[in-house]
Scaffold this active site. Structure first.
Site, PDB file in Angstrom:
ATOM      1  N   TYR A 294       0.825  -1.221   0.000  1.00 28.05           N
ATOM      2  CA  TYR A 294       0.000   0.000   0.000  1.00 28.05           C
ATOM      3  C   TYR A 294       0.857   1.268   0.000  1.00 28.05           C
ATOM      4  O   TYR A 294       0.636   2.161  -0.837  1.00 28.05           O
ATOM      5  CB  TYR A 294      -0.953  -0.041   1.196  1.00 28.05           C
ATOM      6  CG  TYR A 294      -1.871   1.149   1.332  1.00 28.05           C
ATOM      7  CD1 TYR A 294      -3.008   1.277   0.533  1.00 28.05           C
ATOM      8  CD2 TYR A 294      -1.611   2.153   2.273  1.00 28.05           C
ATOM      9  CE1 TYR A 294      -3.853   2.377   0.662  1.00 28.05           C
ATOM     10  CE2 TYR A 294      -2.452   3.247   2.409  1.00 28.05           C
ATOM     11  CZ  TYR A 294      -3.571   3.358   1.607  1.00 28.05           C
ATOM     12  OH  TYR A 294      -4.408   4.451   1.742  1.00 28.05           O
TER      13      TYR A 294
ATOM     14  N   LYS B 199       0.989   4.302  -2.978  1.00 26.89           N
ATOM     15  CA  LYS B 199       0.712   5.730  -2.751  1.00 26.89           C
ATOM     16  C   LYS B 199       1.946   6.577  -3.101  1.00 26.89           C
ATOM     17  O   LYS B 199       1.802   7.731  -3.521  1.00 26.89           O
ATOM     18  CB  LYS B 199       0.262   5.966  -1.308  1.00 26.89           C
ATOM     19  CG  LYS B 199      -1.095   5.351  -0.976  1.00 26.89           C
ATOM     20  CD  LYS B 199      -2.224   5.881  -1.849  1.00 26.89           C
ATOM     21  CE  LYS B 199      -3.596   5.412  -1.387  1.00 26.89           C
ATOM     22  NZ  LYS B 199      -4.691   5.849  -2.275  1.00 26.89           N
TER      23      LYS B 199
HETATM   24  N1  NAP Z   1      -9.109   5.838   5.701  1.00 25.15           N
HETATM   25  C1  NAP Z   1      -7.884   6.301   5.828  1.00 25.15           C
HETATM   26  O1  NAP Z   1      -7.349   6.403   6.961  1.00 25.15           O
HETATM   27  C2  NAP Z   1      -7.106   6.761   4.634  1.00 25.15           C
HETATM   28  C3  NAP Z   1      -5.871   7.391   4.859  1.00 25.15           C
HETATM   29  C4  NAP Z   1      -5.143   7.820   3.772  1.00 25.15           C
HETATM   30  C5  NAP Z   1      -5.637   7.631   2.504  1.00 25.15           C
HETATM   31  N2  NAP Z   1      -6.837   6.994   2.306  1.00 25.15           N
HETATM   32  C6  NAP Z   1      -7.315   6.835   0.941  1.00 25.15           C
HETATM   33  O2  NAP Z   1      -8.606   7.400   0.843  1.00 25.15           O
HETATM   34  C7  NAP Z   1      -9.307   6.800  -0.254  1.00 25.15           C
HETATM   35  C8  NAP Z   1     -10.709   6.403   0.210  1.00 25.15           C
HETATM   36  O3  NAP Z   1     -10.559   5.372   1.170  1.00 25.15           O
HETATM   37  P1  NAP Z   1     -11.577   5.156   2.386  1.00 25.15           P
HETATM   38  O4  NAP Z   1     -10.774   5.188   3.619  1.00 25.15           O
HETATM   39  O5  NAP Z   1     -12.756   6.014   2.266  1.00 25.15           O
HETATM   40  O6  NAP Z   1     -11.916   3.620   2.126  1.00 25.15           O
HETATM   41  P2  NAP Z   1     -13.283   2.828   1.856  1.00 25.15           P
HETATM   42  O7  NAP Z   1     -14.330   3.281   2.813  1.00 25.15           O
HETATM   43  O8  NAP Z   1     -12.877   1.408   1.827  1.00 25.15           O
HETATM   44  O9  NAP Z   1     -13.714   3.332   0.402  1.00 25.15           O
HETATM   45  C9  NAP Z   1     -12.999   2.964  -0.735  1.00 25.15           C
HETATM   46  C10 NAP Z   1     -13.875   3.226  -1.929  1.00 25.15           C
HETATM   47  O10 NAP Z   1     -13.144   2.867  -3.127  1.00 25.15           O
HETATM   48  C11 NAP Z   1     -14.002   2.043  -3.897  1.00 25.15           C
HETATM   49  N3  NAP Z   1     -13.242   1.207  -4.827  1.00 25.15           N
HETATM   50  C12 NAP Z   1     -12.311   0.266  -4.564  1.00 25.15           C
HETATM   51  N4  NAP Z   1     -11.875  -0.299  -5.698  1.00 25.15           N
HETATM   52  C13 NAP Z   1     -12.554   0.294  -6.710  1.00 25.15           C
HETATM   53  C14 NAP Z   1     -12.565   0.146  -8.110  1.00 25.15           C
HETATM   54  N5  NAP Z   1     -11.801  -0.762  -8.727  1.00 25.15           N
HETATM   55  N6  NAP Z   1     -13.373   0.941  -8.849  1.00 25.15           N
HETATM   56  C15 NAP Z   1     -14.163   1.864  -8.250  1.00 25.15           C
HETATM   57  N7  NAP Z   1     -14.225   2.033  -6.922  1.00 25.15           N
HETATM   58  C16 NAP Z   1     -13.430   1.255  -6.158  1.00 25.15           C
HETATM   59  C17 NAP Z   1     -14.806   1.257  -2.892  1.00 25.15           C
HETATM   60  O11 NAP Z   1     -15.932   0.654  -3.508  1.00 25.15           O
HETATM   61  P3  NAP Z   1     -16.644  -0.678  -2.892  1.00 25.15           P
HETATM   62  O12 NAP Z   1     -17.585  -0.204  -1.829  1.00 25.15           O
HETATM   63  O13 NAP Z   1     -17.334  -1.257  -4.081  1.00 25.15           O
HETATM   64  O14 NAP Z   1     -15.558  -1.560  -2.359  1.00 25.15           O
HETATM   65  C18 NAP Z   1     -15.161   2.382  -1.935  1.00 25.15           C
HETATM   66  O15 NAP Z   1     -16.213   3.142  -2.456  1.00 25.15           O
HETATM   67  C19 NAP Z   1      -8.437   5.627  -0.713  1.00 25.15           C
HETATM   68  O16 NAP Z   1      -7.694   6.006  -1.855  1.00 25.15           O
HETATM   69  C20 NAP Z   1      -7.498   5.411   0.463  1.00 25.15           C
HETATM   70  O17 NAP Z   1      -6.283   4.812   0.073  1.00 25.15           O
HETATM   71  C21 NAP Z   1      -7.580   6.557   3.348  1.00 25.15           C
END
Ligand code: NAP
Length: 250
Positions: free
Chosen positions: A166, A170
């Site tokens: 991961y 990034k």
């Molecule tokens: N949460 C954190 O602490 C954090 C920190 C730093 C960065 N981020 C980044 O923030 C972003 C959002 O993450 P989140 O924390 O909100 O996670 P999340 O709740 O797991 O949401 C991820 C989203 O991405 C979608 N997704 C995954 N693969 C996909 C694909 N092939 N095509 C289209 N949609 C897809 C998922 O859809 P499904 O529902 O269908 O799976 C979901 O809607 C990510 O890029 C993550 O790396 C998160």
């Protein structure tokens, strides 16, 4: 910000959903990218119930046909795109600790398909429509774990983290951001990477100490930068600086 259109990938839940809600509250039409129809429609309904002009767009960023269909839809319906938030991302639990010596190529490939290659596919498909907007904005939702400087700082909070899949995806996204910003520096389009901070979402078993709404604030800030705002930065939550928002090192 009426008459503006924003596409958010992975907007059916988590930070993406909160980003769609906040951009919708600013008056933008929000295109809710989601790879699964029922989840996408539910998100569209919830956003519309909250007063946003939300439209579900079926979009799996790893599927070339789905990406092209989305670009054609945006072109036909709106003629341009003002904001692209490359938010969709995954973490894979593959039974290893992710240490470099344990990392499998299969895990790397699966992660990169979404977190890196999917971003290139979506960005390049939508770029012609971003050029048609008066002030296009691209936000790549990245992470401080993609910062080589942060991850290798012995005094930093993340120094003990040695996982590769991961964080390296990034880091690749950060380089993409910097290079797109460089290519587009003489246009009105700004390209920045967002660090939402550690937010409680399904991605991390809802363990984060920030909320998805707080994480989305970072994407919204970068999506609404003024004409004299920066491009080519990793910006957002600064854990090592005691919280608050600012520029993080690559
Ligand atoms: N949460 C954190 O602490 C954090 C920190 C730093 C960065 N981020 C980044 O923030 C972003 C959002 O993450 P989140 O924390 O909100 O996670 P999340 O709740 O797991 O949401 C991820 C989203 O991405 C979608 N997704 C995954 N693969 C996909 C694909 N092939 N095509 C289209 N949609 C897809 C998922 O859809 P499904 O529902 O269908 O799976 C979901 O809607 C990510 O890029 C993550 O790396 C998160």
């Amino acid at each position: 910000m009426t008459n503006m259109t924003a596409l958010i990938t992975g907007a059916n839940k988590g930070i993406g959903f909160a980003t769609a809600r906040q951009l919708g509250a600013l008056g933008m039409t929000v295109l809710v990218g989601a790879r699964e129809a029922e989840r996408g429609r539910a998100a569209e309904r919830a956003l519309r119930d909250g007063g946003a002009d939300a439209v579900f767009v079926p979009l799996d960023i790893t599927d070339a046909e789905s990406v092209q269909t989305t670009a054609t839809f945006v072109q036909t319906e709106y003629g341009r795109l003002d904001v692209l938030v490359n938010n969709a991302g995954i973490v894979l639990a593959d039974g290893t600790r992710g240490l470099p010596s344990e990392t499998t190529v299969a895990t790397m490939r699966r992660l990169y398909e979404t977190n890196v290659f999917g971003v290139v596919a979506v960005t390049n498909a939508l770029l012609p429509l971003l050029h048609r907007a008066p002030a296009g904005r691209i936000v790549n939702v990245s992470s401080e774990v993609g910062s080589i400087a942060v991850m290798t700082d012995p005094a930093g909070a993340l120094f003990e983290l040695t996982s590769v899949p991961y964080p390296s995806s990034k880091a690749a996204l950060n380089m993409l951001t910097a290079m797109y910003a460089k290519e587009l520096r003489d246009t009105g389009i700004k390209v920045n990477a967002a660090n939402p901070g550690y937010c409680a979402t399904d991605l991390n078993g809802n363990n984060g100490f920030r909320t998805a709404e707080q994480g989305a604030e970072v994407s919204v800030h970068l999506a609404t930068l003024p004409a004299d705002g920066p491009s080519g930065l990793l910006w957002g939550f600064q854990m090592d600086a005691g919280g608050g928002y600012g520029v993080l090192p690559w």
